[in-house]
Write an enzyme that holds these catalytic residues in place. Structure first.
Site, PDB file in Angstrom:
ATOM      1  N   LYS A   1      48.048  10.294  25.440  1.00  0.00           N
ATOM      2  CA  LYS A   1      48.430  10.206  24.030  1.00  0.00           C
ATOM      3  C   LYS A   1      49.823  10.808  23.902  1.00  0.00           C
ATOM      4  O   LYS A   1      50.006  12.031  23.937  1.00  0.00           O
ATOM      5  CB  LYS A   1      47.435  10.942  23.139  1.00  0.00           C
TER       6      LYS A   1
ATOM      7  N   CYS B   1      66.263  55.899  22.518  1.00  0.00           N
ATOM      8  CA  CYS B   1      66.934  57.178  22.794  1.00  0.00           C
ATOM      9  C   CYS B   1      67.939  57.564  21.715  1.00  0.00           C
ATOM     10  O   CYS B   1      68.509  58.646  21.763  1.00  0.00           O
ATOM     11  CB  CYS B   1      67.609  57.140  24.157  1.00  0.00           C
TER      12      CYS B   1
ATOM     13  N   LYS C   1      41.729  15.158  22.308  1.00  0.00           N
ATOM     14  CA  LYS C   1      42.892  16.043  22.187  1.00  0.00           C
ATOM     15  C   LYS C   1      42.828  17.239  23.156  1.00  0.00           C
ATOM     16  O   LYS C   1      41.758  17.781  23.418  1.00  0.00           O
ATOM     17  CB  LYS C   1      42.998  16.581  20.753  1.00  0.00           C
TER      18      LYS C   1
ATOM     19  N   ASP D   1      53.256  12.127  22.596  1.00  0.00           N
ATOM     20  CA  ASP D   1      53.534  12.911  21.397  1.00  0.00           C
ATOM     21  C   ASP D   1      54.908  12.564  20.846  1.00  0.00           C
ATOM     22  O   ASP D   1      55.873  13.299  21.028  1.00  0.00           O
ATOM     23  CB  ASP D   1      53.428  14.402  21.736  1.00  0.00           C
TER      24      ASP D   1
ATOM     25  N   CYS E   1      72.069  49.221  24.441  1.00  0.00           N
ATOM     26  CA  CYS E   1      72.027  50.658  24.231  1.00  0.00           C
ATOM     27  C   CYS E   1      73.055  51.263  25.175  1.00  0.00           C
ATOM     28  O   CYS E   1      73.111  50.900  26.350  1.00  0.00           O
ATOM     29  CB  CYS E   1      70.627  51.169  24.571  1.00  0.00           C
TER      30      CYS E   1
ATOM     31  N   ARG F   1      56.056   3.555  11.522  1.00  0.00           N
ATOM     32  CA  ARG F   1      54.720   3.321  10.992  1.00  0.00           C
ATOM     33  C   ARG F   1      54.667   3.542   9.479  1.00  0.00           C
ATOM     34  O   ARG F   1      53.960   2.844   8.768  1.00  0.00           O
ATOM     35  CB  ARG F   1      53.739   4.256  11.706  1.00  0.00           C
TER      36      ARG F   1
ATOM     37  N   LYS G   1      40.244   3.411  25.001  1.00  0.00           N
ATOM     38  CA  LYS G   1      40.104   2.181  24.211  1.00  0.00           C
ATOM     39  C   LYS G   1      39.132   1.269  24.930  1.00  0.00           C
ATOM     40  O   LYS G   1      39.308   1.015  26.131  1.00  0.00           O
ATOM     41  CB  LYS G   1      41.458   1.468  24.099  1.00  0.00           C
TER      42      LYS G   1
HETATM   43  S1  IVH Z   1      46.714   3.337  19.975  1.00  0.00           S
HETATM   44  C1  IVH Z   1      44.612   1.268  16.618  1.00  0.00           C
HETATM   45  N1  IVH Z   1      47.600   4.550  22.121  1.00  0.00           N
HETATM   46  O1  IVH Z   1      48.684   8.276  18.139  1.00  0.00           O
HETATM   47  C2  IVH Z   1      45.107   2.244  17.595  1.00  0.00           C
HETATM   48  N2  IVH Z   1      48.188   5.431  20.000  1.00  0.00           N
HETATM   49  O2  IVH Z   1      46.730   9.183  16.148  1.00  0.00           O
HETATM   50  C3  IVH Z   1      46.535   2.498  17.452  1.00  0.00           C
HETATM   51  N3  IVH Z   1      49.657   7.377  20.109  1.00  0.00           N
HETATM   52  O3  IVH Z   1      49.923   6.427  15.443  1.00  0.00           O
HETATM   53  C4  IVH Z   1      47.085   3.562  18.298  1.00  0.00           C
HETATM   54  N4  IVH Z   1      49.808   7.459  22.300  1.00  0.00           N
HETATM   55  O4  IVH Z   1      51.542   6.916  17.319  1.00  0.00           O
HETATM   56  C5  IVH Z   1      47.568   4.538  20.777  1.00  0.00           C
HETATM   57  N5  IVH Z   1      48.343   5.496  24.096  1.00  0.00           N
HETATM   58  C6  IVH Z   1      48.316   5.478  22.762  1.00  0.00           C
HETATM   59  C7  IVH Z   1      48.999   6.424  21.988  1.00  0.00           C
HETATM   60  C8  IVH Z   1      48.911   6.380  20.603  1.00  0.00           C
HETATM   61  C9  IVH Z   1      50.187   8.010  21.161  1.00  0.00           C
HETATM   62  C10 IVH Z   1      49.854   7.768  18.696  1.00  0.00           C
HETATM   63  C11 IVH Z   1      50.263   6.616  17.798  1.00  0.00           C
HETATM   64  C12 IVH Z   1      49.297   6.607  16.658  1.00  0.00           C
HETATM   65  C13 IVH Z   1      48.675   7.964  16.770  1.00  0.00           C
HETATM   66  C14 IVH Z   1      47.252   7.905  16.253  1.00  0.00           C
END
Ligand code: IVH
Length: 679
Positions: free
Chosen positions: A123, A419, A322, A125, A434, A144, A298
């Site tokens: 995920k 001191c 997370k 960042d 110092c 977005r 997914k």
């Molecule tokens: S999939 C319908 N894959 O996480 C699913 N999101 O909390 C759409 N993000 O807005 C998101 N890495 O900006 C997906 N490998 C990843 C991701 C990812 C980061 C972010 C993304 C999204 C947010 C959702």
């Protein structure tokens, strides 16, 4: 079209094709085929033709990468398919619950061996982006926003080097919307913040904020200078192309069209596969070149995804798992000044304890007064504490709008908090010191702690707390008093929390530490600016302490690794009578080292090369590896820069390995390293 225009068009096409190819090799595949200078030459030629013939310039020209005229404002873009968010799981139970929900809806028996297949991805960042390709050409990029309406950031997206300006390969859809994450790599983030610090400007809190701020720049030239990256993770609208049946195949197809993909994506099976992936990526987290805040699972099969559908604003077929947060908010209870070995005053924030990055943090360094002023941290403020990887916790920023009335700016104390001596601000430097020298308790304590430390005299059992106790009990004042402690065993035992056995062990460790090496001894003296590497250079050059004690600045400057500042520090140190007395007393107490053979130039086969050693080696300790390199004339430094020649990488390396990769520096694994030093 005139003959000349036709020729120019052909040339533009050729240059565009070449530049796109080499850009893809460099930014997406990480496998450049031509030197940068050659790329620049092609680039400039195209720029020039376009400047002279603007009518021939295309919207997907590689010259768009450098940015154009600033915009007055962003226009809005309605997403044809909303950009959704993801549900979260935070622990094992929630992961199992997620899997069960999916299995129940798909009517799959949890106990059967029919494990559901997922793609598992880091995920990232950063921030989400939507890229629209019409007939393969990038025509629009949008953030977005609220998921339905975002901002049009096309000009900025074109400056992101790994985003293709047009798709390559075959079966290009009439319309394709690719979704992914824009982010800033850790190395670029560090570089930008270092530059900002040098200029006294505000730093970015974290790579995500830096990426968001950069992508939402109205001036695309500024965005271009921020060196953002992007990985794609999904497809939105598609027309004129039948997508494959699984998410992993879609990603593969995107890769074939030249879209950048994260290389850590995997297909896993069942809840066990998910958990194993989470643990594996968790271990790699610090070494990755970019920040991630978890992983995403997914359901791989699109038919199953369809069956599962959505709930509220998130798909049922996916979830984020997370990692523990690396940033938390807490309150500054006090700001105090610590006095170091060289008298430097370091402001430290005393915090309401907070759990962040896997540990409880109650103190965070504020480095120096410049940093305090830049961040404007005050007592009572709410602050964001960041602890990423093995980096020491720091105050990333003050939470705006939460300041209490009547708070005051932090001021540098005029007198040393330990001191009471005057505090002096060094000219040109951010450091305040110092002026008490050895009169200052804090400086003496720190000097003794340094002397005893593992990489100096390595006095086992003489930790920081014990040094404090011994100084406070007036059993020692200076480093040379350590070796007369053997006559004070009774007094030591009388101290709090001290057993007879520990006192005896301490005396034994002290005796043992007397047999040392010259580089360690020089390092242990705590001469300002003389670290381990410089100490080794000095030892190798002089072969004994007497030569060093009498050296002039001119002689010192000629030694590898010694500049004018170090030379002057060394001469100043040895010009102080009390330092000479301390050294003489230490030697009288029996400190000794084996003689150093002064190396001939022909033995220094690695001279002129600079190394960084990171991770755990199996055949020797990291310090031994460093010593072997130093023995051959190499320079060993702590952090990777473009001047580093090689990075030696053992098991579980930290962010240094990632940085080396980022900068394209040669990496030696243990085997290659051994071959190298034995050559
Ligand atoms: S999939 C319908 N894959 O996480 C699913 N999101 O909390 C759409 N993000 O807005 C998101 N890495 O900006 C997906 N490998 C990843 C991701 C990812 C980061 C972010 C993304 C999204 C947010 C959702």
């Amino acid at each position: 079209m005139s003959n000349q225009q036709k020729k120019l068009s052909e040339r533009i096409e050729y240059l565009t094709q070449q530049l796109n190819h080499h850009s893809h090799q460099y930014y997406v595949l990480d496998a450049p085929e031509i030197p940068d200078a050659e790329y620049d030459r092609l680039f400039r030629e195209l720029q020039q033709i376009e400047a002279e013939h603007p009518e021939l310039k295309k919207i997907d020209s590689p010259t768009q990468r450098v940015g154009g005229e600033p915009l007055a404002a962003f226009s809005q873009v309605k997403h044809r398919i909303p950009m959704l968010s993801l549900g979260n799981v935070f622990d094992e139970q929630e992961l199992q619950d997620f899997y069960k929900r999916v299995a129940d809806r798909l009517k799959i028996d949890m106990q059967s061996d029919q494990a559901i297949e997922f793609t598992a991805e880091p995920k990232l960042d950063g921030l989400a982006i939507s890229l629209v390709y019409e007939k393969g050409i990038l025509v629009q990029a949008a953030t977005r926003g609220d998921g339905n309406v975002g901002e049009k950031v096309t000009e900025n997206a074109r400056t992101i080097r790994n985003i293709p300006l047009h798709l390559s390969g075959t079966d290009i859809p009439d319309l394709l919307e690719v979704r992914g994450e824009v982010f800033m790599s850790k190395a670029v983030f560090e570089k930008l913040n270092n530059k900002a610090r040098e200029k006294g400007e505000k730093t970015f809190v974290n790579p995500r904020n830096a990426a968001a701020g950069s992508l939402r720049q109205l001036d695309s030239k500024i965005a271009a200078s921020r060196e953002l990256s992007m990985y794609c993770y999904a497809v939105g609208v598609v027309e004129g192309y039948q997508l494959p049946a699984t998410h992993s195949e879609i990603l593969e197809k995107l890769g074939q069209w030249g879209m950048p993909l994260c290389s850590e994506v995997e297909v896993v099976k069942g809840v066990d596969g998910c958990r194993q992936y989470y643990e594996k990526i968790g271990q790699q987290r610090d070494a990755l070149a970019y920040d991630i805040d978890g992983v995403v699972y997914k359901v791989n099969d699109l038919k199953l995804q369809q069956q599962l559908g959505f709930v509220a604003r998130a798909p049922r077929w996916a979830t984020a798992h997370k990692f523990p947060a690396q940033e938390e908010i807490t309150c500054v209870n006090a700001i105090e000044f610590q006095v170091g070995r060289t008298g430097a005053l370091t402001p430290v924030a005393r915090l309401q304890p907070v759990f962040v990055g896997g540990v409880t943090v109650s103190n965070a360094t504020l480095h120096n007064m410049d940093e305090v002023r830049r961040k404007d941290v005050r007592v009572g403020d709410q602050v964001i504490i960041r602890r990423a990887g093995d980096v020491i916790p720091e105050v990333a920023s003050v939470v705006p709008g939460k300041r209490k009335a009547g708070s005051v700016e932090v001021e540098l104390p005029k007198a040393c908090p330990v001191c009471g001596s005057d505090v002096v601000q060094e000219e040109g430097g951010a450091v305040a010191r110092c002026s008490g020298g050895l009169y200052c308790h804090a400086q003496r304590k720190e000097g003794i702690k340094h002397f005893a430390s593992r990489r100096a005299m390595d006095i086992d059992g003489l930790g920081d707390k014990l040094v404090e106790q011994l100084v406070d009990a007036r059993l020692i004042d200076h480093i040379d008093d350590l070796y007369s402690l053997k006559d004070k065993v009774e007094e030591i035992v009388a101290m709090e929390r001290m057993a007879k056995k520990s006192a005896e062990n301490l005396i034994e460790s002290l005796e043992k530490s007397k047999r040392t090496t010259l580089p360690r001894f020089i390092f242990a003296l705590g001469i300002r600016e003389v670290g381990e590497v410089t100490a080794a250079s000095l030892a190798n050059h002089f072969g004994d302490i007497q030569g060093l004690m009498q050296a002039s600045e001119e002689e010192l400057i000629n030694i590898d690794d010694v500049g004018p500042v170090v030379a002057s520090r060394v001469v100043t140190f040895f010009s102080q009578q009390h330092n000479i007395e301390v050294i003489n007393k230490l030697i009288e107490a029996g400190i000794s080292w084996p003689p150093i053979e002064i190396k001939q130039a022909s033995e220094l086969t690695l001279s002129g090369l600079s190394f960084v050693v990171t991770g755990t080696l199996s055949s020797m300790s990291r310090n031994d590896a460093k010593q072997r390199l130093i023995d051959k004339g190499a320079k060993v430094v702590g952090s990777v820069s473009k001047n580093t020649s090689y990075v030696v990488v053992g098991e579980n390396p930290g962010s240094k390995a990632a940085k080396a990769e980022q900068l394209g520096i040669d990496i030696l694994d243990e085997e290659a390293f051994l071959a190298f030093i034995n050559k």
